[in-house]
Scaffold this motif. Structure first.
Motif, PDB file in Angstrom:
ATOM      1  N   ALA A  94     -10.317  -7.255  14.265  1.00 41.21           N
ATOM      2  CA  ALA A  94     -11.386  -7.837  13.454  1.00 41.21           C
ATOM      3  C   ALA A  94     -11.486  -7.136  12.104  1.00 41.21           C
ATOM      4  CB  ALA A  94     -12.713  -7.745  14.199  1.00 41.21           C
ATOM      5  N   ILE A  95     -11.327  -5.817  12.110  1.00 42.59           N
ATOM      6  CA  ILE A  95     -11.375  -5.067  10.851  1.00 42.59           C
ATOM      7  C   ILE A  95     -10.222  -5.486   9.948  1.00 42.59           C
ATOM      8  CG2 ILE A  95     -11.154  -2.753   9.852  1.00 42.59           C
ATOM      9  CD1 ILE A  95     -12.554  -1.710  12.413  1.00 42.59           C
ATOM     10  N   THR A  96      -9.045  -5.622  10.527  1.00 45.62           N
ATOM     11  CA  THR A  96      -7.874  -6.056   9.757  1.00 45.62           C
ATOM     12  C   THR A  96      -8.107  -7.422   9.132  1.00 45.62           C
ATOM     13  OG1 THR A  96      -6.381  -4.772  11.172  1.00 45.62           O
ATOM     14  CG2 THR A  96      -5.412  -6.593   9.938  1.00 45.62           C
ATOM     15  N   GLU A  97      -8.748  -8.293   9.875  1.00 52.76           N
ATOM     16  CA  GLU A  97      -9.024  -9.643   9.374  1.00 52.76           C
ATOM     17  C   GLU A  97      -9.977  -9.604   8.190  1.00 52.76           C
ATOM     18  OE1 GLU A  97     -11.515 -13.543  10.893  1.00 52.76           O
ATOM     19  OE2 GLU A  97     -10.386 -12.376  12.381  1.00 52.76           O
ATOM     20  N   VAL A  98     -11.077  -8.867   8.308  1.00 50.85           N
ATOM     21  CA  VAL A  98     -12.057  -8.800   7.225  1.00 50.85           C
ATOM     22  C   VAL A  98     -11.436  -8.172   5.977  1.00 50.85           C
ATOM     23  CG1 VAL A  98     -14.230  -7.765   6.473  1.00 50.85           C
ATOM     24  CG2 VAL A  98     -14.048  -8.742   8.762  1.00 50.85           C
ATOM     25  N   LEU A  99     -10.641  -7.129   6.168  1.00 52.11           N
ATOM     26  CA  LEU A  99     -10.058  -6.417   5.039  1.00 52.11           C
ATOM     27  C   LEU A  99      -8.850  -7.139   4.438  1.00 52.11           C
ATOM     28  CD1 LEU A  99     -12.001  -4.273   6.056  1.00 52.11           C
ATOM     29  CD2 LEU A  99     -10.192  -2.564   5.793  1.00 52.11           C
ATOM     30  N   GLY A 100      -8.312  -8.114   5.163  1.00 53.04           N
ATOM     31  CA  GLY A 100      -7.150  -8.831   4.658  1.00 53.04           C
ATOM     32  C   GLY A 100      -5.878  -8.010   4.676  1.00 53.04           C
ATOM     33  N   LEU A 101      -5.758  -7.118   5.650  1.00 58.21           N
ATOM     34  CA  LEU A 101      -4.583  -6.245   5.728  1.00 58.21           C
ATOM     35  C   LEU A 101      -3.385  -7.006   6.288  1.00 58.21           C
ATOM     36  CD1 LEU A 101      -6.271  -3.027   7.180  1.00 58.21           C
ATOM     37  CD2 LEU A 101      -6.027  -3.717   4.783  1.00 58.21           C
ATOM     38  N   PHE A 102      -2.185  -6.557   5.916  1.00 55.21           N
ATOM     39  CA  PHE A 102      -0.972  -7.189   6.434  1.00 55.21           C
ATOM     40  C   PHE A 102       0.141  -6.148   6.520  1.00 55.21           C
ATOM     41  CE2 PHE A 102      -0.838  -7.495   1.871  1.00 55.21           C
ATOM     42  CZ  PHE A 102       0.498  -7.423   1.498  1.00 55.21           C
ATOM     43  N   GLY A 123      -3.246   4.319  15.877  1.00 59.84           N
ATOM     44  CA  GLY A 123      -3.503   3.964  14.499  1.00 59.84           C
ATOM     45  C   GLY A 123      -2.332   3.232  13.869  1.00 59.84           C
ATOM     46  N   PHE A 124      -2.549   2.750  12.647  1.00 58.66           N
ATOM     47  CA  PHE A 124      -1.464   2.073  11.934  1.00 58.66           C
ATOM     48  C   PHE A 124      -1.685   2.166  10.428  1.00 58.66           C
ATOM     49  CE2 PHE A 124      -4.636  -1.212  13.024  1.00 58.66           C
ATOM     50  CZ  PHE A 124      -4.903  -1.776  11.785  1.00 58.66           C
ATOM     51  N   VAL A 125      -0.603   2.005   9.700  1.00 59.04           N
ATOM     52  CA  VAL A 125      -0.625   1.874   8.246  1.00 59.04           C
ATOM     53  C   VAL A 125      -0.429   0.406   7.913  1.00 59.04           C
ATOM     54  CG1 VAL A 125       0.604   2.417   6.105  1.00 59.04           C
ATOM     55  CG2 VAL A 125       0.167   4.213   7.785  1.00 59.04           C
ATOM     56  N   ALA A 126      -1.165  -0.094   6.919  1.00 66.71           N
ATOM     57  CA  ALA A 126      -1.053  -1.500   6.544  1.00 66.71           C
ATOM     58  C   ALA A 126      -1.206  -1.647   5.036  1.00 66.71           C
ATOM     59  CB  ALA A 126      -2.111  -2.336   7.266  1.00 66.71           C
ATOM     60  N   LEU A 127      -0.706  -2.748   4.520  1.00 66.74           N
ATOM     61  CA  LEU A 127      -0.860  -3.068   3.108  1.00 66.74           C
ATOM     62  C   LEU A 127      -2.167  -3.834   2.890  1.00 66.74           C
ATOM     63  CD1 LEU A 127       2.757  -4.126   2.070  1.00 66.74           C
ATOM     64  CD2 LEU A 127       1.715  -1.843   2.148  1.00 66.74           C
ATOM     65  N   THR A 128      -2.749  -3.647   1.714  1.00 67.83           N
ATOM     66  CA  THR A 128      -4.010  -4.292   1.358  1.00 67.83           C
ATOM     67  C   THR A 128      -3.745  -5.520   0.489  1.00 67.83           C
ATOM     68  OG1 THR A 128      -4.307  -3.110  -0.728  1.00 67.83           O
ATOM     69  CG2 THR A 128      -5.040  -1.990   1.290  1.00 67.83           C
ATOM     70  N   PRO A 129      -4.759  -6.355   0.265  1.00 64.18           N
ATOM     71  CA  PRO A 129      -4.566  -7.487  -0.646  1.00 64.18           C
ATOM     72  C   PRO A 129      -4.095  -7.079  -2.030  1.00 64.18           C
ATOM     73  CG  PRO A 129      -6.572  -7.784   0.626  1.00 64.18           C
ATOM     74  CD  PRO A 129      -6.075  -6.408   0.938  1.00 64.18           C
ATOM     75  N   ARG A 163      -2.413   0.403  -0.014  1.00 55.33           N
ATOM     76  CA  ARG A 163      -2.111   0.783   1.375  1.00 55.33           C
ATOM     77  C   ARG A 163      -3.269   1.576   1.953  1.00 55.33           C
ATOM     78  NH1 ARG A 163       3.342   3.269   1.080  1.00 55.33           N
ATOM     79  NH2 ARG A 163       2.251   4.587  -0.399  1.00 55.33           N
ATOM     80  N   VAL A 164      -3.496   1.419   3.261  1.00 62.34           N
ATOM     81  CA  VAL A 164      -4.514   2.184   3.975  1.00 62.34           C
ATOM     82  C   VAL A 164      -3.964   2.618   5.335  1.00 62.34           C
ATOM     83  CG1 VAL A 164      -6.541   1.147   2.881  1.00 62.34           C
ATOM     84  CG2 VAL A 164      -5.531   0.076   4.928  1.00 62.34           C
TER      85      VAL A 164
END
Length: 382
Positions: A181-189, A361-367, A215-216
């Protein structure tokens, strides 16, 4: 210093009796700019001579920060001479050689890839680190990338929480552990598994020498909360404040509460944003910038009052507060973000073996990465 003094300085450096002498002589030795002589000195039995020969090569041959290669230098010969010292018996020499190779640019990639493919084995770990430092994961072969990903998966099986302190730490905190859900709101990919060590290392890289918004690192559930780490999360960054406000309010609408913070350990100050049930109830910037006041929202939180009271400081607006008390609050506020985060939930600075961890945990790219391009990668701890 005239070049004819080179041999005399080398001899003095090799026999220097103490650290201060080695430092002074080494500085002189590495200033000659005699690249061919430095290459020969890399084989010298004295570790200080080898170290300062490497430093001299870095000074003369580095292409970092936009410098152009010197056409008079045989860079292939220099690189071939440095690579064996990746496994130098002296740790200081080996560390300097790793750094020097990482400043020599794309010319080191093919020789280091050959080391990774053909050995010798003692050089392979350091070669991988230098390749990542030079051009990130793009410099790694498909085999090496797969090996790194496999190592991360193995380490995640026994991953332990550790403090997530960076040069300038920014984070969002959300109760619960619903990463999806957090990934969805933040638009991470482009989500990729990451250990705590890797997440912190990425955070250090992305907050050093400017803010990387692309990145986060998203933690597993830690003591009942999920943290999102990276400059993109800064609630009082002039470029990010409006978007972070929107995001944190949306997260609080879904999860009841959400917060965002920033803290600079080297005098960068603090900022915090607290939202409940879809609305921001407090935001404060205490960074020392001229525009701090424009970020202020809401009144003092009970936790702010408690933190101030424990330090014997009256907060603004108290009946007993005077001008000196307001100044004391202004002095205290820049240090409060980690304390308030702990009082209101979880602070990334206080994670450790005592922390209850669930998930990975994971690393993801931001919008931001989607709009402005992928962030540069580097050599990270795993």
């Amino acid at each position: 210093m005239p070049e004819h003094a080179y041999d005399e300085v080398l001899a003095a450096l090799a026999s220097a009796p103490d650290e201060e002498s080695r430092r002074r002589l080494g500085r002189a030795f590495s200033s000659f700019g005699a690249v061919d002589r430095y290459v020969e000195a890399l084989k010298h039995p004295s570790a200080p001579v080898r170290e300062f020969a490497a430093r001299g090569i870095e000074s003369a041959c580095s292409v970092a920060y936009g410098r152009k290669p010197d056409p008079a230098v045989d860079h292939d010969r220099v690189i071939d001479a440095l690579i064996p010292l990746l496994a130098d018996p002296d740790d200081g020499v080996a560390q300097w050689v790793r750094w020097v190779l990482s400043t020599l640019g794309p010319a080191v990639v093919d020789p280091l890839r050959r080391v990774r493919a053909q050995g010798p084995g003692r050089l392979r770990p350091a070669a991988l680190s230098v390749l990542a430092a030079v051009d990130g994961e793009e410099a790694l072969s498909a085999v090496d990338r797969a090996a790194v990903e496999r190592l991360i998966r193995i380490k995640l099986l026994d991953d332990r929480a550790q403090p997530l302190d960076t040069c300038f730490t920014s984070w969002i905190a959300v109760p619960g552990g619903d990463q999806r859900a957090i990934t969805e709101v933040l638009g991470l990919f482009e989500v990729r598994p990451a250990t705590f060590a890797l997440g912190r290392s990425v955070g250090v890289h992305d907050s050093h020498d400017g803010a990387e918004y692309g990145r986060v690192y998203v933690t597993p559930r830690v003591d009942g909360w999920t943290l999102v780490l990276g400059p993109w999360c800064n609630p009082v960054d002039p470029q990010r404040a409006d978007d972070v406000l929107r995001i944190v309010e949306e997260l609080s609408r879904r999860h009841g509460r959400a917060q965002a913070y920033c803290f600079g350990e080297q005098g960068g100050g603090s900022g915090w944003l607290v939202a409940e049930n879809g609305n921001a109830v407090r935001r404060l910037s205490a960074t020392g910038r001229n525009d701090d006041a424009r970020f202020a929202l809401g009144g003092l939180l009970p936790e702010e009052r408690d933190a101030a009271a424990e330090e014997g400081v009256a907060v603004p607006g108290d009946a007993r507060a005077g001008e000196e008390d307001d100044e004391e609050w202004a002095d205290l506020a820049p240090y409060l973000a980690p304390d308030l985060a702990q009082r209101l939930g979880v602070s990334p600075f206080d994670l450790g073996p005592h922390t209850e961890v669930r998930g990975a945990g994971f690393v993801a790219l931001t919008p931001h990465a989607g709009e402005h391009g992928r962030p540069a990668t580097g050599a990270y701890a795993i």
